[in-house]
Design a protein around this motif. Structure first.
Motif, PDB file in Angstrom:
ATOM      1  N   LEU A 788     -85.897 -13.934  60.759  1.00  0.00           N
ATOM      2  CA  LEU A 788     -85.356 -14.920  61.485  1.00  0.00           C
ATOM      3  C   LEU A 788     -86.063 -16.695  61.632  1.00  0.00           C
ATOM      4  N   ASN A 789     -87.180 -16.734  61.807  1.00  0.00           N
ATOM      5  CA  ASN A 789     -87.938 -17.481  62.451  1.00  0.00           C
ATOM      6  C   ASN A 789     -89.854 -16.840  61.176  1.00  0.00           C
ATOM      7  N   PRO A 790     -89.803 -17.625  59.875  1.00  0.00           N
ATOM      8  CA  PRO A 790     -90.563 -17.590  59.353  1.00  0.00           C
ATOM      9  C   PRO A 790     -91.951 -17.861  59.703  1.00  0.00           C
ATOM     10  N   THR A 791     -91.855 -19.583  59.851  1.00  0.00           N
ATOM     11  CA  THR A 791     -92.695 -20.841  60.230  1.00  0.00           C
ATOM     12  C   THR A 791     -93.547 -20.141  61.545  1.00  0.00           C
ATOM     13  N   GLY A 792     -92.304 -19.933  62.224  1.00  0.00           N
ATOM     14  CA  GLY A 792     -93.322 -20.086  64.186  1.00  0.00           C
ATOM     15  C   GLY A 792     -93.799 -21.406  64.401  1.00  0.00           C
ATOM     16  N   ARG A 793     -95.100 -21.238  65.302  1.00  0.00           N
ATOM     17  CA  ARG A 793     -95.026 -22.808  65.970  1.00  0.00           C
ATOM     18  C   ARG A 793     -96.222 -22.995  65.042  1.00  0.00           C
ATOM     19  N   THR A 794     -95.666 -24.396  65.444  1.00  0.00           N
ATOM     20  CA  THR A 794     -96.946 -25.329  64.471  1.00  0.00           C
ATOM     21  C   THR A 794     -97.288 -26.572  65.348  1.00  0.00           C
ATOM     22  N   PHE A 795     -98.516 -26.728  64.600  1.00  0.00           N
ATOM     23  CA  PHE A 795     -99.518 -27.829  65.427  1.00  0.00           C
ATOM     24  C   PHE A 795     -99.535 -28.526  63.716  1.00  0.00           C
ATOM     25  N   ARG A 796     -99.674 -30.144  64.221  1.00  0.00           N
ATOM     26  CA  ARG A 796     -98.980 -31.515  63.763  1.00  0.00           C
ATOM     27  C   ARG A 796     -99.971 -32.810  64.007  1.00  0.00           C
ATOM     28  N   LEU A 797    -100.603 -33.183  63.778  1.00  0.00           N
ATOM     29  CA  LEU A 797    -101.450 -34.375  63.295  1.00  0.00           C
ATOM     30  C   LEU A 797    -100.870 -35.181  63.017  1.00  0.00           C
ATOM     31  N   THR A 798    -100.409 -36.806  63.539  1.00  0.00           N
ATOM     32  CA  THR A 798     -99.853 -37.724  62.614  1.00  0.00           C
ATOM     33  C   THR A 798    -101.148 -39.638  63.445  1.00  0.00           C
ATOM     34  N   LEU A 799    -100.891 -39.976  62.237  1.00  0.00           N
ATOM     35  CA  LEU A 799    -101.543 -41.017  62.221  1.00  0.00           C
ATOM     36  C   LEU A 799    -100.704 -42.511  62.234  1.00  0.00           C
ATOM     37  N   ARG A 800    -100.442 -43.295  62.476  1.00  0.00           N
ATOM     38  CA  ARG A 800     -99.714 -44.261  62.114  1.00  0.00           C
ATOM     39  C   ARG A 800    -100.331 -45.844  62.530  1.00  0.00           C
ATOM     40  N   LYS A 801    -100.531 -46.077  61.272  1.00  0.00           N
ATOM     41  CA  LYS A 801    -101.328 -47.195  61.383  1.00  0.00           C
ATOM     42  C   LYS A 801    -100.368 -48.717  60.451  1.00  0.00           C
ATOM     43  N   ARG A 802    -100.195 -49.856  61.493  1.00  0.00           N
ATOM     44  CA  ARG A 802     -99.601 -50.669  61.805  1.00  0.00           C
ATOM     45  C   ARG A 802    -100.330 -51.861  61.114  1.00  0.00           C
ATOM     46  N   PHE A 803     -99.887 -53.140  60.244  1.00  0.00           N
ATOM     47  CA  PHE A 803     -99.833 -53.980  59.550  1.00  0.00           C
ATOM     48  C   PHE A 803     -99.536 -54.751  60.300  1.00  0.00           C
ATOM     49  N   ARG A 804     -99.482 -56.370  60.641  1.00  0.00           N
ATOM     50  CA  ARG A 804     -98.933 -57.221  61.565  1.00  0.00           C
ATOM     51  C   ARG A 804     -99.419 -58.574  60.946  1.00  0.00           C
TER      52      ARG A 804
END
Length: 804
Positions: A788-804
């Protein structure tokens, strides 16, 4: 045999010489990019400090509410917005793009609470108050490019030529924005160490008269393998490839759009190409083998198998918006081409799952030759559509102007499917012409002792080549006794035809699946059949809604709302995935048993039920406010930023369902999905559901909390209903913390290039999933967490970089 592995480099070759839809898409993207380059002045590269200053200035300006004049990008309607979300709250969500923003704002956007069955899209999306070809043309915009998001009730959808059961979301872009945004995301599931990755590139330019964007988005999810696999066919070395609990997913999207004003006409050209591949290995565990042996069905084990499901979708659209005197008009033309090909082979014949697998765009239009290749299923769909819309003031009355919206259009579509279960193949074409009209009459104004009252009528006719004439009629009544209070009542009676995919999608058989047998009160190993049903009939729905919205304090951004919905559907289209006694009595041909009574196969292709009646009340609060004193931080080079205050926003909604009754076939007893009955193996309908979404935003950091809870449901099992299964979900809790690295002066002075947003997320932090147990507390094998829920809880790290 058609090759299942495509070199990723074939993408470029196929685009240059692919099929018609891919060629049209490439031309559209090239033309849109060329147009943007021709009309847009190349933006000057500004510093990150300038970019941050622009964001802070927008936040400060957005906190000032100007009355007496219409805001830039507003919707042309007198109906007040239910919710308006500013730029600080949008960025505080920590989303990668507008697609994720909409997911986070689901409690505000979707008022159905997932309880009312709907066939229409969840919401109509406008940009700067104008119609667009669809949400896909803006879903990749970064949150920083958005000035505000406004959400309106269904009445506004009628005024824009859409259905009476669709809400409206207006996206207002910033007046000026240009940036290249890079995103890298790493997601880990600690319960099984599943890795999920994403890389994204956005190039966006917005100015007063035009905007354009180019997007490249890649996603990958690792498979989850079982600990042990029952072998029906080992490989040449005598080994047994392990089956999977979760598929391996690879998805690549390339999209672009270009919009500019040409002599008073806003023209938009969009195009996208989606490549999607899923790899899985259906099979049985040792526990399943013991189950089959106990039932004397060991010969039914066929796995493990290797399944590769590839989908290619190409879209292009042209949208025109203009004005003639006081009348607004628009034209939208779309071309869509989609091909899905699924292959299933013995796992011993396939070396293993590819590390990365993407289909070639040349797959568009591919058909399986089931006379030769009996392991292949394909479905091809193509659609060409266009509609013309007109809206304006028709006449003047003492209380105001009578407004009219008219729309007329056409849809030409077709589907072709090939499957070993239907060796002759199926093909269907549908030609449609449609027309819609909506009239709104002001009865009294706010100056009247009765307050402001208006009424509206609407209707639509659709002529389909395969289902004849379908009609929709409806009405609206709006009363605002005092300005902070708005009461809206709507009624609609509509006829809908099944989609071409529901009618003729290729039949696909999947063996070795666990299914709970509610008749025998045990777990069975079955073959499941998915696909279309050519015998489907039209369905008819009657929807009545009464909505109350109150903004009690003029100086406070606070909205209280309550909405009652009653829906009666005749011949509703649904899939029956629960093997209950009632389902088997109504549709005996959908379930197969052997001579000993054991369930061996289930067909979950859609069917028409007799009728379904639903009632619910959804009420909640939406509140936003600045807090703290206005502060002006210093940027990395020591320059002060425009002063801004911290922001807090919360949305809390409770859905209370009073009725969800369904009759499967005429003459059969009524099933109460709120109390012990079900038509899906996922359980019945929860009586209560609570949704929470809240954000806190400061200049240096922001946090978002999103949670959903629903009450437990039950299901009767056994020939005499002697047992009862209990379904409980728990609380699904998602947390996000976003750090603006540009505001970490101590860090950027030491590492000047480290500017952007760092997002740390925990999704499903509590590990919530559907938990099922019987009256003794035991969990049936069919409802094991690994399924039913093979993945379970997840922890995520996201880096977003803007160049203007």
């Amino acid at each position: 045999m058609y090759g299942v592995r495509q070199d990723v480099t074939a993408v470029g070759r196929a685009l240059s010489g692919g099929r018609s839809a891919a060629f049209l898409l490439a031309v559209g993207l090239y033309a849109g990019t060329a147009q943007a380059q021709a009309v847009a002045v190349a933006p000057k590269v500004s510093s990150a400090d300038s970019a941050d200053a622009d964001d802070a200035a927008d936040d400060a300006n957005n906190a000032i509410v100007v009355t007496g004049q219409r805001q830039r990008g507003s919707v042309a309607t007198e109906v007040p917005a239910e919710v308006s979300i500013g730029p600080a709250a949008i960025r505080a969500l920590g989303a990668a793009d507008l697609d994720e923003v909409f997911q986070d704002l689901a409690p505000e956007i979707d008022t159905s609470g997932s309880g009312i069955a709907r066939t229409a899209p969840a919401a109509v999306v406008l940009v700067n108050g104008q119609r667009i070809a669809g949400f896909s043309s803006v879903k990749d915009f970064p949150p920083e490019a958005i000035d505000r998001i406004e959400i309106f009730p269904e009445k506004v959808a009628l005024q824009y030529g859409y259905g009476a059961d669709q809400r409206v979301v207006n996206i207002v872009l910033r007046s000026r924005y240009h940036a290249l945004t890079l995103l890298f995301r790493d997601t880990l599931a600690p319960d099984n160490w599943r890795g999920i990755y994403r890389a994204k590139l956005d190039l966006v330019h917005i100015d007063d008269n035009s905007h354009w964007n180019i997007d490249l988005d890649y996603r990958h999810a690792d498979p989850i393998f079982a600990g042990s696999t029952l072998a029906a066919s080992p490989d040449d070395d005598g080994n047994t490839p392990k089956h999977t609990y979760a598929t391996q997913d690879d998805h690549l999207t390339t999209s672009g759009s270009a919009t500019r004003n040409i002599g008073g006409v806003a023209a938009e050209l969009t195009g996208s190409l989606d490549l999607d591949a899923q790899q899985s290995r259906p099979g049985l565990s040792d526990e399943d083998g013991e189950l089959l042996a106990g039932e004397g069905l060991s010969n039914l084990a066929t796995g493990p198998l290797t399944r590769i499901d590839r989908t290619v979708e190409a879209q292009t659209a042209l949208t025109l918006n203009g004005k003639i005197d006081t009348w607004h008009w628009s034209f939208i033309g779309r071309l869509d081409d989609t091909t899905r090909v699924t292959r299933t082979d013995p796992a011993a014949d396939v070396p293993g799952l590819a590390t990365i697998l993407l289909p070639s765009p040349g797959l568009l239009g591919h058909r399986c030759d089931v006379g030769i290749d009996t392991d292949c299923v394909s479905t091809n769909t193509r659609t060409a559509s266009g509609d013309f819309y007109l809206n304006g003031n028709l006449a003047s009355l003492p209380a105001g102007s009578v407004t009219a919206s008219l729309r007329t259009g056409f849809v030409f579509s077709g589907i072709r499917s090939d499957s070993p279960l239907a060796p002759q193949g199926t093909q269907r074409n549908r030609d449609e012409g449609n027309a819609q009209a909506n009239l709104d009459f002001p009865i009294t104004s706010h100056a009247s002792p009765l307050g402001k009252i208006s009424a509206g009528i609407n209707g639509e006719l659709r002529q389909l080549s395969d289902f004849g004439t379908l009609s929709t009629i409806g009405s609206t009544f709006e009363w605002s006794p005092i300005e902070p209070v708005d009461i809206l009542a709507t009624y609609s009676h509509q006829q809908d035809a099944p989609s071409l995919v529901q009618l003729d999608e290729g039949a696909l058989a999947t063996p070795d699946l666990r299914e709970y047998d509610f008749v025998q009160d045990n777990t069975a190993i079955v073959q499941r059949i998915d696909g279309g049903n050519a015998d489907l009939q039209r369905q008819t729905s009657q929807i009545e809604k009464l909505r109350l919205q109150v903004s009690p304090l003029r100086s406070v951004n606070l909205q209280l709302s309550a909405e009652y919905t009653m829906q009666r559907t005749r011949n509703p289209i649904a899939s029956l995935s629960a093997a209950t006694a009632a389902a088997m009595a109504a549709f005996p041909d959908r379930f197969t048993r052997n001579d000993d009574g054991y369930l061996t196969a289930i067909d979950v292709s859609p069917v028409n039920l007799d009728h379904r009646d639903q009632q619910q009340l959804r009420w909640g609060i939406n509140y936003a406010t600045p807090f703290g004193t206005a502060h002006s931080d210093l940027s990395a080079n020591g320059k002060p930023k425009p002063p801004a205050r911290s922001q807090f926003q919360i949305a809390l909604y409770h859905t209370w369902r009073f009725q969800d009754d369904v009759v499967l076939r005429q003459g059969q007893p009524k099933l109460n999905l709120l109390d012990g009955d079900l038509i899906s193996d996922g359980g019945g309908t929860p009586t209560h559901q609570i949704e929470l979404q809240t954000t806190v935003s400061t200049g240096a950091w922001s946090a978002d909390v999103n949670a959903v809870w629903q009450s437990r449901t039950t299901a009767d099992a056994g020939l005499l209903s002697q047992d009862r299964l209990t379904y409980s979900q728990g609380i699904t809790l998602n947390l996000r913390l976003q750090l603006n690295l540009s505001d970490q002066v101590w860090l950027t002075r030491r590492i000047p290039w480290l500017r952007g947003n760092l997002n740390i997320s925990a999704d499903n932090l509590l590990g919530a999933h559907t938990k099922v147990h019987d009256s003794s507390g035991a969990v049936p094998l069919a409802f094991a967490q690994s399924y039913l829920n093979p993945t379970g809880r997840t922890f995520r790290l996201t880096l977003r970089k803007r160049f203007r």
